[in-house]
Write a protein that holds these residues in place. Structure first.
Motif: not given
Length: 157
Positions: A69-71, A91-96, A134-135
């Protein structure tokens, strides 16, 4: 030996010689192929032992695709192929990655695009950090449902 018998032996030998050379050539090809065949058998055995589920066809039939639903989100993801080396593939990957949107992952060769996709699909686990859908984290309980809901087009045709 009489000349007639000698001529007959030479004639027979000349007719059989191409057969002997053909057999010799085939034996050489077999000898050259045996190491590759042994490596293939070893790889097949390695794949069988690394198999996640023994009866995946039966399990996969009863699994419904996951509804996202969210991603999908990566938080502080680190991954390296060899734990003895200091070099990380990611290394230190932050993606939505939001749902109902097209997302392209681009970068130079060796940047870690395929590694990131493998982590998002649950094929490999990050060394540090977490992948959330979805968290909620990816677990063995929802892994098949996640894989069933993903379509993947490889970079190599």
């Amino acid at each position: 030996a009489q000349p007639g018998q000698l001529l007959l032996i030479i004639l027979i030998f000349s007719r059989l010689w191409p057969r002997f050379t053909s057999i010799q050539s085939n034996l050489e090809q077999l000898a050259a192929s045996i190491p590759a065949f042994k490596s293939l058998i070893e790889l097949q055995e390695e794949c069988k032992t690394a198999k996640e589920l023994q009866d995946i066809e039966q399990c996969y039939k009863h699994v419904k695709p996951m509804s996202i639903r969210k991603g999908i989100e990566c938080r502080n993801v680190y991954f390296r192929y060899n734990e003895n080396e200091h070099v990380y593939a990611l290394q230190n990957i932050n993606v939505q990655i939001p749902t109902n949107r097209m997302t392209a992952i681009v970068g130079r060769s060796g940047a870690g695009k395929s590694t990131l996709i493998d982590i998002l699909m649950g094929l490999i686990q990050p060394e540090k950090g977490q992948v959330l859908i979805d968290d909620a984290t990816i677990t063995s309980d929802n892994l098949l449902a996640l894989r069933k809901s993903i379509s993947y087009v490889q970079q190599d045709p």
